[in-house]
Design a protein around this motif. Structure first.
Motif, PDB file in Angstrom:
ATOM      1  N   HIS A 136       0.827  -1.213   0.000  1.00  0.00           N
ATOM      2  CA  HIS A 136       0.000   0.000   0.000  1.00  0.00           C
ATOM      3  C   HIS A 136       0.863   1.266   0.000  1.00  0.00           C
ATOM      4  O   HIS A 136       0.532   2.246  -0.681  1.00  0.00           O
ATOM      5  CB  HIS A 136      -0.951   0.011   1.193  1.00  0.00           C
ATOM      6  N   PHE A 139       2.154   1.515  -3.638  1.00  0.00           N
ATOM      7  CA  PHE A 139       1.095   1.782  -4.615  1.00  0.00           C
ATOM      8  C   PHE A 139       0.496   3.179  -4.423  1.00  0.00           C
ATOM      9  O   PHE A 139       0.101   3.829  -5.396  1.00  0.00           O
ATOM     10  CB  PHE A 139       0.000   0.719  -4.519  1.00  0.00           C
ATOM     11  N   SER A 140       0.413   3.638  -3.187  1.00  0.00           N
ATOM     12  CA  SER A 140      -0.089   4.990  -2.941  1.00  0.00           C
ATOM     13  C   SER A 140       0.792   6.033  -3.611  1.00  0.00           C
ATOM     14  O   SER A 140       0.302   6.992  -4.224  1.00  0.00           O
ATOM     15  CB  SER A 140      -0.155   5.265  -1.432  1.00  0.00           C
ATOM     16  N   GLU A 143       0.272   5.774  -7.432  1.00  0.00           N
ATOM     17  CA  GLU A 143      -1.024   6.340  -7.826  1.00  0.00           C
ATOM     18  C   GLU A 143      -0.943   7.860  -7.896  1.00  0.00           C
ATOM     19  O   GLU A 143      -1.452   8.487  -8.839  1.00  0.00           O
ATOM     20  CB  GLU A 143      -2.114   5.907  -6.843  1.00  0.00           C
ATOM     21  N   THR A 144      -0.278   8.461  -6.925  1.00  0.00           N
ATOM     22  CA  THR A 144      -0.105   9.914  -6.926  1.00  0.00           C
ATOM     23  C   THR A 144       0.705  10.365  -8.141  1.00  0.00           C
ATOM     24  O   THR A 144       0.372  11.356  -8.801  1.00  0.00           O
ATOM     25  CB  THR A 144       0.595  10.371  -5.637  1.00  0.00           C
ATOM     26  N   ARG A 147      -1.438  10.050 -11.341  1.00  0.00           N
ATOM     27  CA  ARG A 147      -2.485  11.069 -11.423  1.00  0.00           C
ATOM     28  C   ARG A 147      -1.918  12.450 -11.734  1.00  0.00           C
ATOM     29  O   ARG A 147      -2.634  13.313 -12.250  1.00  0.00           O
ATOM     30  CB  ARG A 147      -3.270  11.125 -10.113  1.00  0.00           C
ATOM     31  N   MET A 181      -7.467  -3.086  -4.165  1.00  0.00           N
ATOM     32  CA  MET A 181      -6.923  -2.176  -5.163  1.00  0.00           C
ATOM     33  C   MET A 181      -7.811  -0.972  -5.441  1.00  0.00           C
ATOM     34  O   MET A 181      -7.488  -0.148  -6.307  1.00  0.00           O
ATOM     35  CB  MET A 181      -6.682  -2.941  -6.468  1.00  0.00           C
ATOM     36  N   TYR A 184      -6.566   2.624  -5.974  1.00  0.00           N
ATOM     37  CA  TYR A 184      -5.572   2.868  -7.016  1.00  0.00           C
ATOM     38  C   TYR A 184      -6.177   2.719  -8.413  1.00  0.00           C
ATOM     39  O   TYR A 184      -5.737   1.888  -9.212  1.00  0.00           O
ATOM     40  CB  TYR A 184      -4.392   1.898  -6.847  1.00  0.00           C
ATOM     41  N   ARG A 186      -6.119   4.672 -11.145  1.00  0.00           N
ATOM     42  CA  ARG A 186      -5.245   4.995 -12.286  1.00  0.00           C
ATOM     43  C   ARG A 186      -4.177   3.909 -12.460  1.00  0.00           C
ATOM     44  O   ARG A 186      -3.905   3.466 -13.578  1.00  0.00           O
ATOM     45  CB  ARG A 186      -4.589   6.358 -12.059  1.00  0.00           C
ATOM     46  N   LEU A 187      -3.592   3.484 -11.372  1.00  0.00           N
ATOM     47  CA  LEU A 187      -2.609   2.404 -11.412  1.00  0.00           C
ATOM     48  C   LEU A 187      -3.242   1.146 -11.992  1.00  0.00           C
ATOM     49  O   LEU A 187      -2.640   0.472 -12.843  1.00  0.00           O
ATOM     50  CB  LEU A 187      -2.062   2.161 -10.010  1.00  0.00           C
ATOM     51  N   SER A 188      -4.450   0.831 -11.545  1.00  0.00           N
ATOM     52  CA  SER A 188      -5.126  -0.387 -12.010  1.00  0.00           C
ATOM     53  C   SER A 188      -5.441  -0.309 -13.498  1.00  0.00           C
ATOM     54  O   SER A 188      -5.338  -1.312 -14.216  1.00  0.00           O
ATOM     55  CB  SER A 188      -6.413  -0.605 -11.212  1.00  0.00           C
TER      56      SER A 188
END
Length: 210
Positions: A136, A139-140, A143-144, A147, A181, A184, A186-188
């Motif tokens: 996490h 991935f956080s 994701e930032t 974005r 998930m 997240y 955008r990551l996904s």
């Protein structure tokens, strides 16, 4: 003959399989069970003193460390290019890849989880909390980053890069551990687009359950 010494569920091995597929390099796979400790055998020690997978035999060389292996493949087989030649673009791609390969993966690979359980006496519940925390955290951050940039098709642009080659195996394993998930999107989205490409599909060990 190109030989990949690997373990199917190893994220690092998965990365190299993807890169080999993208480059169209035919190879022979030799698999080792990390859970059974086959990477600690005398024969494997000769291949890689670090006792880690993957190890790629190519051009008379024995290459270890997946990022170094992929950099070699990118120089040896430049189409498609996975690491940009432009210094700024190159740094962006490498930073994303290393966010995964250095700051997520080493903290939750099999030998670390086994050490927590076998040597430190931690329960499976504690071990899974450890895994979840570091995934996490990583991935956080990603994701930032995703974005904050234009909505590219893939991690660092509209073509596949080293960042995607690292991302897909990490998400694959996160899903194996039932990581949620939803935070997240955008990551996904980026992961799903890359993971659906034939080179990624053929490299995947099995489909994740969720």
């Amino acid at each position: 003959m190109v030989i990949l010494h690997e373990y199917a569920l190893s994220s690092a091995s998965f990365r190299v399989r993807i890169a080999l597929n993208l480059k169209g390099v035919e190879y022979e796979s030799k698999s080792y069970s990390l859970r059974a400790g086959e990477q600690r055998s005398p024969g494997f020690l000769e291949l890689n003193p670090a006792r880690l997978v993957p190890c790629l035999e190519i051009d008379g060389l024995r290459l270890s460390q997946s990022i170094a292996v992929i950099e070699y493949l990118d120089a040896r087989y430049p189409d498609p290019q996975l690491i940009p030649s432009d210094p700024a673009e190159r740094a962006v791609v490498q930073a994303m890849a290393l966010d995964i390969a250095c700051d997520i993966h080493p903290l939750n690979n099999l030998r670390v989880l086994k050490y927590l359980e076998d040597e430190m006496g931690q329960s499976e519940q504690v071990r899974n909390r450890w895994y979840t925390h570091w995934v996490h955290a990583g991935f956080s951050a990603l994701e930032t980053i995703f974005r904050s940039q234009p909505e590219h098709q893939f991690a660092a642009g509209d073509t596949i890069s080293l960042a995607d080659v690292c991302l897909v195996p990490q998400v694959f394993n996160a899903r194996r551990y039932n990581i949620e998930m939803a935070a997240y999107p955008r990551l996904s989205e980026i992961n799903a687009r890359a993971a659906a490409l034939p080179a990624f599909v053929c490299a995947a060990p099995v489909q994740p359950s969720s």
